[in-house]
Motif scaffolding. Structure first.
Motif, PDB file in Angstrom:
ATOM      1  N   ARG A  36      -2.929   0.455  -8.389  1.00  0.00           N
ATOM      2  CA  ARG A  36      -3.550  -0.856  -8.661  1.00  0.00           C
ATOM      3  C   ARG A  36      -3.061  -1.886  -7.654  1.00  0.00           C
ATOM      4  O   ARG A  36      -3.855  -2.655  -7.076  1.00  0.00           O
ATOM      5  CB  ARG A  36      -3.235  -1.289 -10.088  1.00  0.00           C
ATOM      6  CG  ARG A  36      -3.412  -2.765 -10.398  1.00  0.00           C
ATOM      7  CD  ARG A  36      -3.140  -3.042 -11.870  1.00  0.00           C
ATOM      8  NE  ARG A  36      -2.476  -4.317 -12.084  1.00  0.00           N
ATOM      9  CZ  ARG A  36      -2.191  -4.821 -13.278  1.00  0.00           C
ATOM     10  NH1 ARG A  36      -2.498  -4.141 -14.373  1.00  0.00           N
ATOM     11  NH2 ARG A  36      -1.577  -5.997 -13.393  1.00  0.00           N
ATOM     12  N   VAL A  37      -1.755  -1.931  -7.430  1.00  0.00           N
ATOM     13  CA  VAL A  37      -1.177  -2.872  -6.478  1.00  0.00           C
ATOM     14  C   VAL A  37      -1.716  -2.621  -5.074  1.00  0.00           C
ATOM     15  O   VAL A  37      -2.118  -3.560  -4.365  1.00  0.00           O
ATOM     16  CB  VAL A  37       0.362  -2.765  -6.489  1.00  0.00           C
ATOM     17  CG1 VAL A  37       0.979  -3.521  -5.320  1.00  0.00           C
ATOM     18  CG2 VAL A  37       0.914  -3.287  -7.810  1.00  0.00           C
ATOM     19  N   GLY A  38      -1.748  -1.366  -4.658  1.00  0.00           N
ATOM     20  CA  GLY A  38      -2.193  -1.038  -3.312  1.00  0.00           C
ATOM     21  C   GLY A  38      -3.645  -1.404  -3.059  1.00  0.00           C
ATOM     22  O   GLY A  38      -3.973  -2.027  -2.042  1.00  0.00           O
ATOM     23  N   GLU A  85       3.553   4.357 -14.053  1.00  0.00           N
ATOM     24  CA  GLU A  85       4.000   3.497 -12.966  1.00  0.00           C
ATOM     25  C   GLU A  85       3.323   3.849 -11.652  1.00  0.00           C
ATOM     26  O   GLU A  85       2.999   2.963 -10.854  1.00  0.00           O
ATOM     27  CB  GLU A  85       5.519   3.598 -12.838  1.00  0.00           C
ATOM     28  CG  GLU A  85       6.259   2.980 -14.025  1.00  0.00           C
ATOM     29  CD  GLU A  85       7.685   3.444 -14.163  1.00  0.00           C
ATOM     30  OE1 GLU A  85       8.362   3.016 -15.124  1.00  0.00           O
ATOM     31  OE2 GLU A  85       8.142   4.265 -13.329  1.00  0.00           O
ATOM     32  N   LYS A  86       3.081   5.119 -11.418  1.00  0.00           N
ATOM     33  CA  LYS A  86       2.347   5.518 -10.216  1.00  0.00           C
ATOM     34  C   LYS A  86       0.915   4.987 -10.251  1.00  0.00           C
ATOM     35  O   LYS A  86       0.374   4.563  -9.228  1.00  0.00           O
ATOM     36  CB  LYS A  86       2.351   7.042 -10.084  1.00  0.00           C
ATOM     37  CG  LYS A  86       3.710   7.622  -9.724  1.00  0.00           C
ATOM     38  CD  LYS A  86       3.691   9.140  -9.691  1.00  0.00           C
ATOM     39  CE  LYS A  86       5.065   9.699  -9.321  1.00  0.00           C
ATOM     40  NZ  LYS A  86       5.095  11.181  -9.331  1.00  0.00           N
ATOM     41  N   CYS A 135       0.797  -1.234   0.000  1.00  0.00           N
ATOM     42  CA  CYS A 135       0.000   0.000   0.000  1.00  0.00           C
ATOM     43  C   CYS A 135       0.828   1.282   0.000  1.00  0.00           C
ATOM     44  O   CYS A 135       0.252   2.377   0.058  1.00  0.00           O
ATOM     45  CB  CYS A 135      -0.938   0.005   1.215  1.00  0.00           C
ATOM     46  SG  CYS A 135      -2.396  -1.045   1.017  1.00  0.00           S
ATOM     47  N   TYR A 136       2.142   1.180  -0.058  1.00  0.00           N
ATOM     48  CA  TYR A 136       2.965   2.389  -0.067  1.00  0.00           C
ATOM     49  C   TYR A 136       2.522   3.368  -1.142  1.00  0.00           C
ATOM     50  O   TYR A 136       2.461   4.577  -0.927  1.00  0.00           O
ATOM     51  CB  TYR A 136       4.433   2.022  -0.293  1.00  0.00           C
ATOM     52  CG  TYR A 136       5.262   1.874   0.957  1.00  0.00           C
ATOM     53  CD1 TYR A 136       6.125   2.875   1.354  1.00  0.00           C
ATOM     54  CD2 TYR A 136       5.186   0.721   1.735  1.00  0.00           C
ATOM     55  CE1 TYR A 136       6.907   2.741   2.491  1.00  0.00           C
ATOM     56  CE2 TYR A 136       5.960   0.570   2.874  1.00  0.00           C
ATOM     57  CZ  TYR A 136       6.819   1.585   3.253  1.00  0.00           C
ATOM     58  OH  TYR A 136       7.575   1.446   4.381  1.00  0.00           O
ATOM     59  N   GLY A 137       2.217   2.857  -2.331  1.00  0.00           N
ATOM     60  CA  GLY A 137       1.859   3.742  -3.440  1.00  0.00           C
ATOM     61  C   GLY A 137       0.557   4.479  -3.240  1.00  0.00           C
ATOM     62  O   GLY A 137       0.362   5.559  -3.820  1.00  0.00           O
ATOM     63  N   TYR A 143      -3.740 -11.747  -2.636  1.00  0.00           N
ATOM     64  CA  TYR A 143      -3.168 -10.914  -3.708  1.00  0.00           C
ATOM     65  C   TYR A 143      -1.652 -10.906  -3.562  1.00  0.00           C
ATOM     66  O   TYR A 143      -1.111 -10.925  -2.447  1.00  0.00           O
ATOM     67  CB  TYR A 143      -3.679  -9.474  -3.631  1.00  0.00           C
ATOM     68  CG  TYR A 143      -2.942  -8.565  -4.592  1.00  0.00           C
ATOM     69  CD1 TYR A 143      -3.313  -8.494  -5.930  1.00  0.00           C
ATOM     70  CD2 TYR A 143      -1.838  -7.818  -4.172  1.00  0.00           C
ATOM     71  CE1 TYR A 143      -2.603  -7.694  -6.825  1.00  0.00           C
ATOM     72  CE2 TYR A 143      -1.129  -7.023  -5.059  1.00  0.00           C
ATOM     73  CZ  TYR A 143      -1.525  -6.968  -6.390  1.00  0.00           C
ATOM     74  OH  TYR A 143      -0.822  -6.196  -7.277  1.00  0.00           O
ATOM     75  N   GLY A 144      -0.964 -10.852  -4.713  1.00  0.00           N
ATOM     76  CA  GLY A 144       0.484 -10.733  -4.686  1.00  0.00           C
ATOM     77  C   GLY A 144       1.017 -10.330  -6.050  1.00  0.00           C
ATOM     78  O   GLY A 144       0.284 -10.281  -7.041  1.00  0.00           O
ATOM     79  N   MET A 145       2.316 -10.041  -6.102  1.00  0.00           N
ATOM     80  CA  MET A 145       2.999  -9.704  -7.350  1.00  0.00           C
ATOM     81  C   MET A 145       3.837 -10.882  -7.830  1.00  0.00           C
ATOM     82  O   MET A 145       4.312 -11.696  -7.020  1.00  0.00           O
ATOM     83  CB  MET A 145       3.883  -8.471  -7.162  1.00  0.00           C
ATOM     84  CG  MET A 145       3.106  -7.184  -6.903  1.00  0.00           C
ATOM     85  SD  MET A 145       4.177  -5.710  -6.917  1.00  0.00           S
ATOM     86  CE  MET A 145       4.581  -5.614  -8.679  1.00  0.00           C
ATOM     87  N   VAL A 146       3.989 -10.966  -9.146  1.00  0.00           N
ATOM     88  CA  VAL A 146       4.757 -12.031  -9.782  1.00  0.00           C
ATOM     89  C   VAL A 146       5.713 -11.405 -10.796  1.00  0.00           C
ATOM     90  O   VAL A 146       5.652 -10.195 -11.044  1.00  0.00           O
ATOM     91  CB  VAL A 146       3.818 -13.045 -10.474  1.00  0.00           C
ATOM     92  CG1 VAL A 146       3.035 -13.842  -9.454  1.00  0.00           C
ATOM     93  CG2 VAL A 146       2.881 -12.343 -11.442  1.00  0.00           C
ATOM     94  N   PRO A 147       6.596 -12.201 -11.418  1.00  0.00           N
ATOM     95  CA  PRO A 147       7.599 -11.630 -12.323  1.00  0.00           C
ATOM     96  C   PRO A 147       7.048 -10.927 -13.555  1.00  0.00           C
ATOM     97  O   PRO A 147       7.791 -10.207 -14.226  1.00  0.00           O
ATOM     98  CB  PRO A 147       8.421 -12.859 -12.729  1.00  0.00           C
ATOM     99  CG  PRO A 147       8.276 -13.802 -11.599  1.00  0.00           C
ATOM    100  CD  PRO A 147       6.881 -13.615 -11.117  1.00  0.00           C
ATOM    101  N   PHE A 148       5.769 -11.101 -13.854  1.00  0.00           N
ATOM    102  CA  PHE A 148       5.197 -10.460 -15.036  1.00  0.00           C
ATOM    103  C   PHE A 148       3.996  -9.576 -14.701  1.00  0.00           C
ATOM    104  O   PHE A 148       3.303  -9.108 -15.589  1.00  0.00           O
ATOM    105  CB  PHE A 148       4.779 -11.520 -16.067  1.00  0.00           C
ATOM    106  CG  PHE A 148       3.911 -12.621 -15.501  1.00  0.00           C
ATOM    107  CD1 PHE A 148       2.543 -12.459 -15.359  1.00  0.00           C
ATOM    108  CD2 PHE A 148       4.483 -13.820 -15.102  1.00  0.00           C
ATOM    109  CE1 PHE A 148       1.754 -13.472 -14.836  1.00  0.00           C
ATOM    110  CE2 PHE A 148       3.705 -14.843 -14.576  1.00  0.00           C
ATOM    111  CZ  PHE A 148       2.341 -14.667 -14.442  1.00  0.00           C
ATOM    112  N   GLY A 149       3.730  -9.338 -13.414  1.00  0.00           N
ATOM    113  CA  GLY A 149       2.597  -8.500 -13.033  1.00  0.00           C
ATOM    114  C   GLY A 149       2.108  -8.832 -11.646  1.00  0.00           C
ATOM    115  O   GLY A 149       2.854  -8.770 -10.678  1.00  0.00           O
TER     116      GLY A 149
END
Length: 411
Positions: A245-247, A239-240, A186-188, A279-285
């Motif tokens: 989206r990630v957060g 990128e921001k 959630c930093y972003g 939820y998590g991040m992977v090498p392609f998204g």
């Protein structure tokens, strides 16, 4: 890289929620598995370190809870998790990627004066070479600590939902790790800068800086000038937007009955089930998960549905794993099957997908059983066969057949 104030906040929350009565049934004996050799045979793989360290943690916390009054063990458990166990497994996740690539490094899983834990001892030229020749692995180097955290959460969830471990042993670590995971992603949302300055000695620098910002920057601009540390202000407008989206998606990790101490819902007189989102991040998204656990009279099962997304394209996946399948009187087996469609070449900008699968089996032969002290000991032999693709905790993202040897003790 985790900040001290995050752990202090989550520690306070943990102490409030964790101090509730544990309603689990009495567990007569507990299995503690250890992986002695994994593939590749270099100490330690992510799976090897996670499984073995979790067993040691469970043994230690069980002992603490028996010897310390309930008034204090919650605080001791939470402090041990926040200051030692979580940063240790998180940094070892990063380190395991480097080791699998034959790149030496040093894990420093304790908070330094900057409030961060590091993996150090790697030259810029080695990191840049990895980025330029194997971008998916370089991106995974950023996200591997969070991947390790997520894998540990799934291990702990299965133990609690299958009633193989007391909630009082794992709840503090589970809650702290879950909130720590979400807060990092959630930093972003808060446009937060890390404000770390690269050390003059490159061997003393953290290998990637901020995990999430660094992964996002390299997914979008893999050819830019090499730089380890990334702040929010270093990100482009696109990128921001991706960091938002990630957060927001990471908040799905909080939809989990275990966070309020619920280890299952009765589905009948002899079975119960539970669920969680992830939820998590992977090498392609990144990806979104739906998890389901089932415990019946002779079945411990975990099912998941997964939706990967790279830049703009979705790819489906699913899997199931079973624990403690009885084969003969002294033979047991854990088994898992995974299937997926992932972008070709594990590329961030790819629209076409490629199907893949993996089968993972661990056979355990128990040598003896008794009622006191060491109640059992087994020899464990496992095999994993997979096609091209990312699989949680598996070091090799190519086509691969790997073996592992371990042992379990019952106490």
């Amino acid at each position: 890289m985790k900040r001290v104030y995050t752990f202090i906040l989550t520690l306070l929350v943990s102490c409030v929620l964790y101090a509730q009565e544990d309603s689990l049934r009495l567990i007569k004996e507990k299995e503690y598995p250890f992986i002695l050799m994994d593939s590749p045979a270099r100490l330690f793989t992510m799976r090897q370190f996670n499984e073995s360290s979790l067993s040691l943690y469970r043994i230690a916390i069980s002992g603490i809870n028996k010897s310390v009054s309930s008034k204090w063990n919650v605080y001791i458990d939470a402090l041990a998790s926040a200051l030692i166990f979580i940063p240790f497994t998180h940094e070892e996740g990063h380190r395991s990627i480097l080791t699998s690539q034959r790149i030496g490094s040093i894990s420093r899983p304790y908070f330094n004066k900057k409030g961060a834990a590091y993996v150090t001892g790697v030259k810029d030229v080695d990191l840049k070479m990895l980025r330029d020749t194997d971008l998916p692995t370089y991106v995974r180097l950023h996200t591997a600590g969070l991947e390790s955290d997520y894998a540990m959460l799934l291990r702990e969830a299965s133990l609690m939902n299958w009633h193989q471990e007391d909630k009082s042993v794992l709840y503090a670590d589970y809650l702290l790790r879950k909130i720590s995971l979400v807060s990092y992603y959630c930093y972003g949302l808060f446009k937060a800068d890390v404000n770390l300055k690269e050390e003059s000695d490159e061997l003393k620098r953290n290998i990637v800086g901020h995990d999430v910002y660094g992964a996002i920057r390299h997914l979008h601009r893999p050819d830019m000038d090499f730089k380890r540390y990334t702040d929010y202000d270093d990100l482009s407008a696109e990128e921001k937007k991706f960091s938002k989206r990630v957060g927001w998606r990471s908040l799905l990790n909080l939809i989990d009955p275990l966070l309020i101490g619920k280890t299952g819902f009765m589905l009948g007189s002899k079975s119960c089930g539970n669920f969680a989102l992830g939820y998590g991040m992977v090498p392609f998204g990144d990806y979104i998960d739906e998890h389901f656990w089932l415990q019946a009279q002779s079945i411990d099962a975990h099912f998941y549905l997964r939706q990967y997304e790279n830049k703009r394209t979705w790819f489906p996946a699913l899997g199931v794993d079973f624990g403690d399948i009885s084969v003969t009187k002294n033979m047991y087996m854990d088994a898992a099957v995974h299937g997926w469609i992932q972008p070709k070449e594990l590329a961030f900008n790819e629209h076409s997908g490629k199907a893949g699968a993996a089968v993972d089996v661990m056979a355990k032969y128990r040598f003896f059983s008794r009622t006191h002290g060491l109640k059992g000991l087994s020899l464990n032999v496992g095999i994993l066969a997979k096609t091209l693709g990312f699989l949680l905790e598996e070091m090799n993202m190519g086509k691969h057949i790997g073996f592992r040897i371990g042992t379990s003790i019952w106490l």
